[in-house]
Structure formats: C-alpha cells, structure tokens
Scaffold this active site. Structure first.
Site, PDB file in Angstrom:
ATOM      1  N   GLY A 145      23.249 -55.641  -0.729  1.00 53.02           N
ATOM      2  CA  GLY A 145      24.019 -54.603  -1.415  1.00 53.02           C
ATOM      3  C   GLY A 145      23.225 -53.788  -2.415  1.00 53.02           C
ATOM      4  N   ASP A 175      16.495 -36.909   1.548  1.00 46.22           N
ATOM      5  CA  ASP A 175      15.654 -36.692   2.728  1.00 46.22           C
ATOM      6  C   ASP A 175      15.451 -38.058   3.366  1.00 46.22           C
ATOM      7  OD1 ASP A 175      15.091 -33.886   2.402  1.00 46.22           O
ATOM      8  OD2 ASP A 175      13.916 -34.477   0.650  1.00 46.22           O
ATOM      9  N   TYR A 191      22.615 -43.439   5.108  1.00 45.84           N
ATOM     10  CA  TYR A 191      23.280 -42.441   4.258  1.00 45.84           C
ATOM     11  C   TYR A 191      24.621 -41.998   4.860  1.00 45.84           C
ATOM     12  CZ  TYR A 191      18.980 -42.212   1.573  1.00 45.84           C
ATOM     13  OH  TYR A 191      17.912 -42.535   0.777  1.00 45.84           O
TER      14      TYR A 191
END
Ligand code: COA
Length: 167
Positions: free
Chosen positions: A104, A130, A140
């Site tokens: 996590g 990026d 992401y």
C-alpha cells in the site's frame, strides 16, 4: 488507496540513498545521483517515506507544470477557460523499494502527493504523471488517473475529484 505505517518527509542529507532499490535502475540512480542537484536548482522537491531506522522505503518528486489545453480530452477541456495552458503539478517520479512493494505504500505516496497539491496556495487543476511504461500507467489508471488521448503514458487526475476528507 491504503495508508501504510511510514513517515513521509522531505529528502535530506541524513537519509541514506545508497541502498534504495525499486528494480528500476534509472529511478534508483536518480535518487542516488541527481535529485540533490535538481532540488538545489529549484526544479523539483523530493519526499521520502521512511521505514524503521529511517530506511527509505519509497520516494516521489513534485514540480510545477503546465498542460496544453488542446491535449486534454475534449469533454474535459471544454469545461475549462480558453487559455492555451492549464496549470498542474507534476509528479515526475514515484518509486517503492522492492522490499516494501505490495503493502500500500505506492498508493499512500500518491495520496500524499495529491493532498500536498491540494493544500498548496498556488492553483493547480490536476496532478500530472509520466508513467515510465504500461505497467506504471495501469497503476495510475487503477487510482483514477486519465490518460491524455494522444499520449497514453501521460496521465492526469483533476484535483477537484480528490476527496478532501481523507487528508
Ligand atoms: C508502481 C509502484 C510505485 C507501486 O507501488 P506499491 O507500493 O507496490 O503499490 P501499492 O501496494 O500501493 O498498490 C496500491 C494499489 O495499486 C494496485 N496496483 C499496483 N500496481 C499496479 C499495476 N501495475 N496496475 C494496476 N494496479 C496496480 C494494487 O493492486 C493496489 O490496489 P488496491 O489499493 O485496490 O488494493 C511500484 O511497483 C514501483 O515502485 N514500481 C517501479 C517504479 C515505477 O513503475 N514507478 C511508477 C512511476 S514511473
């Protein structure tokens, strides 16, 4: 995003960077050899997550950035003012030491970066990242980031969508 029992603070000269290993040599090398010069030139700031004995378990960098309005998805861009660029905060690098992966910490560092951007007195529309490869981009996207239509390894998360209560 979960939180882990780590202390997040600014990188300083007392932190030992030589043993950090996230399995990506460019990201290891950046922390070891280049980040200090970038901090001195005021082109980045670096935050580290410290485990027991102040061992660096993870790090990320933040800097101001801008995004061309025309690069955003149409549905997002049309709701913003017609300036050529949109102010953002860029998380240039994010890395977790292999010994601490899957606990996590990556998610917690992302949350920490989002809340620092939200707390800033300088306006920013989104956190920009990026991704170094498709695996990182999937990380992401898992956290709600949206890829730029013509640049799938550049992703953003509007700060207005981040719940402030989890600070
Ligand atoms: C990507 C990285 C930062 C993730 O760190 P981590 O501490 O292992 O990730 P976490 O344990 O915090 O995972 C948080 C969540 O993301 C998910 N996740 C992790 N990697 C993922 C991936 N590649 N794709 C999709 N989801 C992913 C986890 O399943 C977890 O989900 P949950 O919160 O719903 O349970 C780490 O693997 C790393 O340092 N990789 C090398 C460097 C890198 O790729 N950096 C990315 C920026 S270029």
């Amino acid at each position: 995003m979960s939180t882990a029992p780590f202390r997040v603070t600014r990188l300083d000269s007392a932190h030992n960077r030589s043993v950090f290993d996230c399995a990506s040599e460019p990201l290891n090398q950046y922390l070891r050899e280049r980040v200090t010069a970038d901090i001195r030139r005021r082109v980045t700031v670096c935050f580290v997550a410290l485990a027991e004995n102040n061992r660096i378990a993870g790090y990320y960098t933040l800097a101001s950035a801008s995004l061309l309005l025309a690069d955003l998805p149409n549905a997002v861009g049309k709701k913003l003012p017609r300036y050529p660029t949109v102010p953002t905060v860029r998380m240039g690098r994010l890395a977790v030491d292999q010994a601490f992966k899957g606990q996590g910490l990556g998610g917690a560092l992302l949350a920490d970066a989002l809340h620092r951007a939200l707390r800033s007195e300088i306006a920013a529309y989104a956190l920009l990242v990026d991704a170094k490869d498709e695996t990182a981009a999937a990380f992401y996207r898992h956290h709600g980031f949206i890829a730029l239509p013509d640049s799938p390894l550049t992703l953003f998360l509007p700060l207005a969508s981040v719940p402030q209560s989890s600070e």
